[in-house]
Motif scaffolding. Structure first.
Motif, short mmCIF file in Angstrom:
data_model
loop_
_atom_site.label_atom_id
_atom_site.label_comp_id
_atom_site.label_asym_id
_atom_site.label_seq_id
_atom_site.Cartn_x
_atom_site.Cartn_y
_atom_site.Cartn_z
N GLY A 76 0.81 -1.22 0.00
CA GLY A 76 0.00 0.00 0.00
C GLY A 76 0.84 1.26 0.00
O GLY A 76 0.59 2.20 -0.77
N SER A 77 1.86 1.31 0.86
CA SER A 77 2.69 2.52 0.92
C SER A 77 3.51 2.70 -0.36
O SER A 77 3.67 3.81 -0.84
CB SER A 77 3.60 2.50 2.15
N PHE A 78 4.02 1.60 -0.91
CA PHE A 78 4.79 1.71 -2.14
C PHE A 78 3.90 2.20 -3.29
O PHE A 78 4.28 3.12 -4.02
CB PHE A 78 5.44 0.38 -2.52
N LEU A 79 2.73 1.60 -3.43
CA LEU A 79 1.85 1.99 -4.53
C LEU A 79 1.31 3.40 -4.36
O LEU A 79 1.22 4.16 -5.33
CB LEU A 79 0.71 0.99 -4.68
N ALA A 80 0.97 3.78 -3.14
CA ALA A 80 0.49 5.15 -2.90
C ALA A 80 1.59 6.16 -3.19
O ALA A 80 1.35 7.18 -3.84
CB ALA A 80 0.01 5.29 -1.46
N GLY A 81 2.79 5.90 -2.72
CA GLY A 81 3.92 6.80 -2.98
C GLY A 81 4.24 6.90 -4.45
O GLY A 81 4.43 8.00 -5.00
N TYR A 82 4.30 5.76 -5.11
CA TYR A 82 4.61 5.74 -6.55
C TYR A 82 3.57 6.51 -7.34
O TYR A 82 3.90 7.37 -8.17
CB TYR A 82 4.69 4.29 -7.04
N THR A 83 2.30 6.23 -7.09
CA THR A 83 1.22 6.89 -7.83
C THR A 83 1.19 8.39 -7.55
O THR A 83 1.03 9.19 -8.48
CB THR A 83 -0.14 6.26 -7.46
N GLY A 84 1.35 8.76 -6.29
CA GLY A 84 1.33 10.18 -5.94
C GLY A 84 2.48 10.96 -6.56
O GLY A 84 2.29 12.05 -7.11
N ILE A 85 3.67 10.39 -6.51
CA ILE A 85 4.84 11.08 -7.09
C ILE A 85 4.74 11.14 -8.61
O ILE A 85 5.03 12.16 -9.22
CB ILE A 85 6.15 10.41 -6.63
N ARG A 86 4.28 10.05 -9.21
CA ARG A 86 4.16 10.04 -10.67
C ARG A 86 3.12 11.05 -11.14
O ARG A 86 3.34 11.80 -12.10
CB ARG A 86 3.77 8.65 -11.15
N CYS A 87 1.99 11.11 -10.46
CA CYS A 87 0.93 12.07 -10.82
C CYS A 87 1.42 13.50 -10.62
O CYS A 87 1.17 14.37 -11.46
CB CYS A 87 -0.30 11.79 -9.97
N THR A 88 2.12 13.74 -9.53
CA THR A 88 2.64 15.08 -9.27
C THR A 88 3.66 15.49 -10.32
O THR A 88 3.64 16.62 -10.82
CB THR A 88 3.27 15.14 -7.86
N CYS A 89 4.55 14.58 -10.68
CA CYS A 89 5.54 14.87 -11.73
C CYS A 89 4.85 15.19 -13.06
O CYS A 89 5.23 16.12 -13.76
CB CYS A 89 6.50 13.70 -11.92
N ALA A 90 3.84 14.38 -13.39
CA ALA A 90 3.11 14.62 -14.65
C ALA A 90 2.42 15.97 -14.63
O ALA A 90 2.40 16.68 -15.63
CB ALA A 90 2.10 13.51 -14.88
N GLY A 91 1.85 16.35 -13.49
CA GLY A 91 1.18 17.64 -13.39
C GLY A 91 2.14 18.80 -13.44
O GLY A 91 1.88 19.82 -14.08
N LEU A 92 3.26 18.69 -12.75
CA LEU A 92 4.23 19.78 -12.74
C LEU A 92 4.96 19.92 -14.07
O LEU A 92 5.23 21.04 -14.51
CB LEU A 92 5.25 19.58 -11.61
#
Length: 174
Positions: A106-122
């Motif tokens: 859960g923590s790995f997938l949440a971190g991965y998804t959150g960072i990837r989405c943030t990078c894509a948005g920025l």
């Protein structure tokens, strides 16, 4: 049943009203001046608050999914390992393994998804680099949590990022 009509109305040509001396490199005719056009202000999907909400919600949902999958995987692994222990200890071991795997997944997938989405948005683009940055960051944080040395931390982040970029590149071939 709905069918598309065979004869659709042709799109009007904005250049049709121009005469034979018209220069094609000039801009198309404007219906009304830019000052007079009323534009509706829509909230930008790229604003920081929208990005936080969108990426946070995505990370939360994916973290919950990862936790559920991790719980099932941990329970199965715990069941296989529990065969060697006394019957009264088996349930405790299975529960421990299920909870531990659920939190890791859960923590790995949440971190991965959150960072990837943030990078894509920025960065305003969704490409391989977002996946590499996210995988490397989450792996580095996980290695940091275990007390890894700096060289091991950098190696883990680099290998994880490169591996995720490779997986993304090979899975999105058209």
């Amino acid at each position: 049943m709905w069918q598309q009509p065979d004869d659709e109305a042709p799109t009007p040509d904005p250049y049709a009203s121009r005469g034979p001396d018209w220069d094609p490199s000039s801009s198309p005719p404007q219906d009304e001046p830019e000052e007079k056009k009323q534009t509706k202000q829509e909230p930008s999907s790229k604003s920081p608050s929208n990005l936080v909400v969108k990426c946070g919600a995505t990370a939360l949902v994916n973290g919950a999914i990862g936790g559920a999958i991790g719980g099932v995987v941990g329970a199965v692994m715990g069941t296989m390992d529990a065969q060697q222990y006394a019957p009264q200890e088996r349930g405790k071991l299975i529960g421990y393994r299920a909870g531990h795997s659920a939190s890791q997944f859960g923590s790995f997938l949440a971190g991965y998804t959150g960072i990837r989405c943030t990078c894509a948005g920025l960065r305003r683009k969704d490409d391989l680099w977002n996946a590499g940055i996210a995988a490397g960051s989450v792996s580095a944080l996980s290695a940091l949590r275990t007390g890894a040395r700096p060289l091991a931390l950098i190696t883990t982040a680099t290998v994880s990022g490169a591996l995720m970029m490779f997986i993304e590149a090979t899975s999105h071939r058209g």
